[in-house]
Design a protein around this motif. Structure first.
Motif, PDB file in Angstrom:
ATOM      1  N   ASP A  93       0.871  -1.165   0.000  1.00 35.13           N
ATOM      2  CA  ASP A  93       0.000   0.000   0.000  1.00 35.13           C
ATOM      3  C   ASP A  93       0.915   1.224   0.000  1.00 35.13           C
ATOM      4  OD1 ASP A  93      -2.119   1.751   0.266  1.00 35.13           O
ATOM      5  OD2 ASP A  93      -2.388   1.380   2.412  1.00 35.13           O
ATOM      6  N   CYS A  94       1.082   1.852  -1.159  1.00 33.32           N
ATOM      7  CA  CYS A  94       2.048   2.958  -1.310  1.00 33.32           C
ATOM      8  C   CYS A  94       1.393   4.167  -1.961  1.00 33.32           C
ATOM      9  CB  CYS A  94       3.219   2.528  -2.200  1.00 33.32           C
ATOM     10  SG  CYS A  94       4.146   1.119  -1.605  1.00 33.32           S
ATOM     11  N   VAL A  95       2.021   5.317  -1.771  1.00 36.35           N
ATOM     12  CA  VAL A  95       1.616   6.480  -2.553  1.00 36.35           C
ATOM     13  C   VAL A  95       1.946   6.173  -4.007  1.00 36.35           C
ATOM     14  CG1 VAL A  95       1.917   8.136  -0.661  1.00 36.35           C
ATOM     15  CG2 VAL A  95       3.797   7.709  -2.232  1.00 36.35           C
ATOM     16  N   LYS A  96       1.356   6.880  -4.915  1.00 33.17           N
ATOM     17  CA  LYS A  96       1.507   6.543  -6.338  1.00 33.17           C
ATOM     18  C   LYS A  96       2.889   6.864  -6.905  1.00 33.17           C
ATOM     19  CE  LYS A  96      -0.376   7.543 -10.863  1.00 33.17           C
ATOM     20  NZ  LYS A  96      -1.235   8.399 -11.650  1.00 33.17           N
ATOM     21  N   THR A  97       3.440   8.014  -6.547  1.00 32.86           N
ATOM     22  CA  THR A  97       4.635   8.523  -7.220  1.00 32.86           C
ATOM     23  C   THR A  97       5.877   8.471  -6.340  1.00 32.86           C
ATOM     24  OG1 THR A  97       3.205  10.043  -8.431  1.00 32.86           O
ATOM     25  CG2 THR A  97       5.565  10.507  -8.484  1.00 32.86           C
ATOM     26  N   PRO A  98       6.937   7.777  -6.797  1.00 30.19           N
ATOM     27  CA  PRO A  98       8.197   7.823  -6.052  1.00 30.19           C
ATOM     28  C   PRO A  98       8.897   9.163  -6.271  1.00 30.19           C
ATOM     29  CG  PRO A  98       8.456   6.493  -8.016  1.00 30.19           C
ATOM     30  CD  PRO A  98       7.021   6.923  -7.973  1.00 30.19           C
ATOM     31  N   ARG A  99       9.783   9.491  -5.362  1.00 28.97           N
ATOM     32  CA  ARG A  99      10.556  10.730  -5.467  1.00 28.97           C
ATOM     33  C   ARG A  99      12.003  10.388  -5.779  1.00 28.97           C
ATOM     34  NH1 ARG A  99      12.732  14.549  -0.710  1.00 28.97           N
ATOM     35  NH2 ARG A  99      13.706  16.095  -2.062  1.00 28.97           N
ATOM     36  N   LEU A 100      12.571  11.075  -6.764  1.00 29.09           N
ATOM     37  CA  LEU A 100      13.984  10.925  -7.092  1.00 29.09           C
ATOM     38  C   LEU A 100      14.772  11.887  -6.213  1.00 29.09           C
ATOM     39  CD1 LEU A 100      16.161   9.627  -8.897  1.00 29.09           C
ATOM     40  CD2 LEU A 100      15.751  11.482 -10.537  1.00 29.09           C
ATOM     41  N   LEU A 101      15.745  11.352  -5.473  1.00 27.08           N
ATOM     42  CA  LEU A 101      16.546  12.183  -4.570  1.00 27.08           C
ATOM     43  C   LEU A 101      17.590  12.987  -5.339  1.00 27.08           C
ATOM     44  CD1 LEU A 101      17.023   9.702  -1.582  1.00 27.08           C
ATOM     45  CD2 LEU A 101      15.292  11.489  -1.890  1.00 27.08           C
ATOM     46  N   ALA A 102      18.268  13.897  -4.637  1.00 20.99           N
ATOM     47  CA  ALA A 102      19.227  14.810  -5.255  1.00 20.99           C
ATOM     48  C   ALA A 102      20.401  14.107  -5.928  1.00 20.99           C
ATOM     49  CB  ALA A 102      19.739  15.807  -4.218  1.00 20.99           C
ATOM     50  N   ASP A 103      20.732  12.878  -5.518  1.00 20.65           N
ATOM     51  CA  ASP A 103      21.834  12.169  -6.175  1.00 20.65           C
ATOM     52  C   ASP A 103      21.462  11.707  -7.582  1.00 20.65           C
ATOM     53  OD1 ASP A 103      20.191   9.934  -5.810  1.00 20.65           O
ATOM     54  OD2 ASP A 103      21.665   8.822  -4.635  1.00 20.65           O
ATOM     55  N   GLN A 104      20.198  11.854  -7.947  1.00 27.04           N
ATOM     56  CA  GLN A 104      19.662  11.510  -9.272  1.00 27.04           C
ATOM     57  C   GLN A 104      19.718  10.015  -9.578  1.00 27.04           C
ATOM     58  OE1 GLN A 104      18.201  14.053 -11.360  1.00 27.04           O
ATOM     59  NE2 GLN A 104      18.360  14.987  -9.361  1.00 27.04           N
ATOM     60  N   LYS A 105      20.003   9.193  -8.558  1.00 25.95           N
ATOM     61  CA  LYS A 105      20.091   7.743  -8.754  1.00 25.95           C
ATOM     62  C   LYS A 105      19.157   6.962  -7.832  1.00 25.95           C
ATOM     63  CE  LYS A 105      24.963   7.883 -10.080  1.00 25.95           C
ATOM     64  NZ  LYS A 105      26.295   7.350  -9.790  1.00 25.95           N
ATOM     65  N   THR A 106      18.661   7.603  -6.779  1.00 22.95           N
ATOM     66  CA  THR A 106      17.892   6.918  -5.746  1.00 22.95           C
ATOM     67  C   THR A 106      16.452   7.409  -5.709  1.00 22.95           C
ATOM     68  OG1 THR A 106      19.906   6.740  -4.422  1.00 22.95           O
ATOM     69  CG2 THR A 106      17.824   6.329  -3.290  1.00 22.95           C
ATOM     70  N   CYS A 111       5.287   3.878   1.899  1.00 25.29           N
ATOM     71  CA  CYS A 111       4.383   2.732   1.892  1.00 25.29           C
ATOM     72  C   CYS A 111       3.944   2.389   3.314  1.00 25.29           C
ATOM     73  CB  CYS A 111       5.086   1.499   1.302  1.00 25.29           C
ATOM     74  SG  CYS A 111       5.719   1.722  -0.365  1.00 25.29           S
ATOM     75  N   ARG A 112       2.997   1.462   3.388  1.00 28.40           N
ATOM     76  CA  ARG A 112       2.566   0.903   4.671  1.00 28.40           C
ATOM     77  C   ARG A 112       2.501  -0.606   4.499  1.00 28.40           C
ATOM     78  NH1 ARG A 112      -3.456   1.681   6.622  1.00 28.40           N
ATOM     79  NH2 ARG A 112      -3.616   0.659   4.636  1.00 28.40           N
ATOM     80  N   VAL A 113       3.057  -1.335   5.481  1.00 30.20           N
ATOM     81  CA  VAL A 113       3.077  -2.798   5.419  1.00 30.20           C
ATOM     82  C   VAL A 113       2.491  -3.381   6.704  1.00 30.20           C
ATOM     83  CG1 VAL A 113       4.975  -2.961   3.756  1.00 30.20           C
ATOM     84  CG2 VAL A 113       5.507  -2.819   6.182  1.00 30.20           C
ATOM     85  N   GLN A 114       1.839  -4.528   6.575  1.00 32.62           N
ATOM     86  CA  GLN A 114       1.177  -5.210   7.689  1.00 32.62           C
ATOM     87  C   GLN A 114       2.077  -6.326   8.235  1.00 32.62           C
ATOM     88  OE1 GLN A 114      -1.854  -4.187   8.850  1.00 32.62           O
ATOM     89  NE2 GLN A 114      -1.773  -2.551   7.312  1.00 32.62           N
TER      90      GLN A 114
END
Length: 187
Positions: A93-106, A111-114
């Protein structure tokens, strides 16, 4: 004027007009219907590979708030990604969009896990439109599965970020800019 004098003058005029036409043919027009826009051509690249993740493959983590972190070996496009549930595992169960960090690689994803479940995610289940480098070369498909224990749950984003090894400025969600700054309005 005699024809002797006229012939060299005609040859000179012909040579000058041919040189001018040659110069015009080599100089592309700056604007208009035949204008040429610059094109950036990047050299071919190898497909990006997943270097590390949190949770790692088969790792056991606490239930509750989880920040999924995936790091690639190349700079990635911030707008190209896809993930899907892995076979034989619970979907997260996650938000839709991941975020790219400043290193441009990560990339990081909130999310939430049970408890007492096995979760799995497939990165680039469909390579088209998925995680890709700056040259639009899609990453190799990768499957990540991990287990969730029955211990006390992680209930804050700060603790979830610490578990993933993230710093305070590497949150998986960004605040929206203030309305006045976004619209240019003043109070």
């Amino acid at each position: 004027m005699s024809t002797r004098r006229l012939v060299p003058a005609l040859i000179l005029l012909t040579a000058l007009s041919a040189g001018d036409a040659h110069a015009q043919a080599q100089t592309p027009p700056a604007e208009g219907p035949n204008a040429v826009s610059p094109v950036l051509i990047l050299p071919p690249t190898l497909p990006p590979k997943l270097l590390s993740s949190y949770p790692a493959q088969d790792q056991v983590v606490a239930p509750g708030v989880l920040v999924l972190k995936v790091a690639f070996d190349q700079q990635m496009s911030p707008t190209a990604w896809n993930y899907a549930p892995a076979a034989d595992a619970q979907p997260m169960d996650c938000v839709k969009t991941p975020r790219l960090l400043a290193d441009q690689k990560t990339f990081v994803l909130l999310c939430r896990v049970q408890p007492n479940r096995t979760y799995g995610v497939t990165l680039n289940a469909e390579r088209t439109g998925g995680f890709a480098n700056l040259g639009d070369n899609p990453a190799q498909t990768a499957v990540l599965t991990f287990k969730v224990s029955a211990e006390a749950p992680v209930t804050t984003l700060r603790r979830a970020m610490q578990a993933a090894g993230l710093k305070d400025d590497q949150t998986p969600v960004q605040d929206a800019p203030p309305l006045s700054a976004a619209s240019g309005a003043t109070r």
